[in-house]
Design a protein around this motif. Structure first.
Motif, short mmCIF file in Angstrom:
data_model
loop_
_atom_site.label_atom_id
_atom_site.label_comp_id
_atom_site.label_asym_id
_atom_site.label_seq_id
_atom_site.Cartn_x
_atom_site.Cartn_y
_atom_site.Cartn_z
N ASN A 115 0.83 -1.20 0.00
CA ASN A 115 0.00 0.00 0.00
C ASN A 115 0.87 1.26 0.00
OD1 ASN A 115 -2.38 1.59 0.14
ND2 ASN A 115 -2.19 1.68 2.36
N ILE A 116 1.92 1.24 0.79
CA ILE A 116 2.83 2.40 0.83
C ILE A 116 3.53 2.58 -0.51
CG2 ILE A 116 5.02 3.19 1.83
CD1 ILE A 116 3.99 2.09 4.52
N ASN A 119 0.69 3.82 -2.98
CA ASN A 119 -0.10 4.98 -2.57
C ASN A 119 0.79 5.92 -1.75
OD1 ASN A 119 -1.95 6.80 -1.61
ND2 ASN A 119 -3.27 5.30 -0.63
N PRO A 120 1.38 6.91 -2.38
CA PRO A 120 2.33 7.79 -1.70
C PRO A 120 1.77 8.46 -0.44
CG PRO A 120 2.36 8.19 -4.06
CD PRO A 120 1.22 7.25 -3.78
N THR A 121 0.47 8.67 -0.38
CA THR A 121 -0.09 9.31 0.82
C THR A 121 -0.02 8.39 2.04
OG1 THR A 121 -2.34 8.62 0.25
CG2 THR A 121 -1.64 10.80 -0.51
N SER A 122 0.17 7.10 1.80
CA SER A 122 0.29 6.15 2.91
C SER A 122 1.71 6.03 3.44
CB SER A 122 -0.16 4.76 2.45
OG SER A 122 -1.52 4.78 2.09
N GLU A 124 3.50 7.83 5.21
CA GLU A 124 3.70 8.26 6.59
C GLU A 124 3.47 7.12 7.58
OE1 GLU A 124 4.97 11.23 7.69
OE2 GLU A 124 5.32 11.48 5.55
#
Length: 174
Positions: A115-116, A119-122, A124
């Motif tokens: 997922n990371i 999906n760059p927003t993940s 963090e």
């Protein structure tokens, strides 16, 4: 009273003058509590946690890997730790953090890592204290409810994951 009060004030000590009439105190008010409900939770037993950790280490040992396995409850509290005799010191922390990540995120660490990646927003998520976003952390479910998680560190992500998945399946029959 003046003789006592003046020296106390000179020292900077607070002095409270109490009224002697009972009417000066407000009557206690009854406390209203919100409606409560009970929650029933399924827990992973200590004996099952120990068996999962030991079996995960044995599974990896059969392939020649010296690993550590950690099992945590649904809140990330350690229930069992099993290191192989020749496991490196880093495997202890890696196994715990994989299990903790899994218990916290309610997903496999491999799925979190994917997922990371996609999906760059993940991204963090990887910065959360105690998270380790590497394969090798697996959920422990009973009747489709997460009751804990197990992590293995010391081989490679996919091998760690297979060792722990097989252990969970063997112990819980799922």
């Amino acid at each position: 009273m003046k003789r006592v009060l003046l020296p106390l004030l000179a020292l900077g000590l607070p002095v409270a003058l109490a009224q002697t009439t009972p009417a000066a105190q407000p009557a206690p008010q009854p406390v209203q509590l919100a409606a409560t409900r009970t929650v029933t939770q399924v827990s992973l037993s200590l004996s099952a946690a120990v068996r999962i950790a030991q079996l995960a280490v044995q599974n990896c040992a059969q392939g020649g890997y010296n690993v550590t396995a950690t099992v945590v409850d649904r809140a990330g509290i350690t229930l069992a730790v099993a290191p192989a005799e020749n496991a490196g010191p880093h495997t202890l922390d890696a196994s715990y953090r994989k299990a903790y990540t899994r218990a916290s995120a309610r997903n496999t660490t491999a799925a979190i890592a994917e997922n990371i990646r996609t999906n760059p927003t993940s991204a963090e998520l990887a910065r959360i204290d105690r998270f380790l976003v590497l394969a090798g952390g697996m959920p422990i479910r009973v009747d489709n409810v997460v009751v804990g998680a197990a992590g293995v560190g010391g081989a490679s992500g996919t091998i760690d994951e297979k060792c722990v998945t097989d252990a969970i399946t063997t112990v819980l029959g799922r």
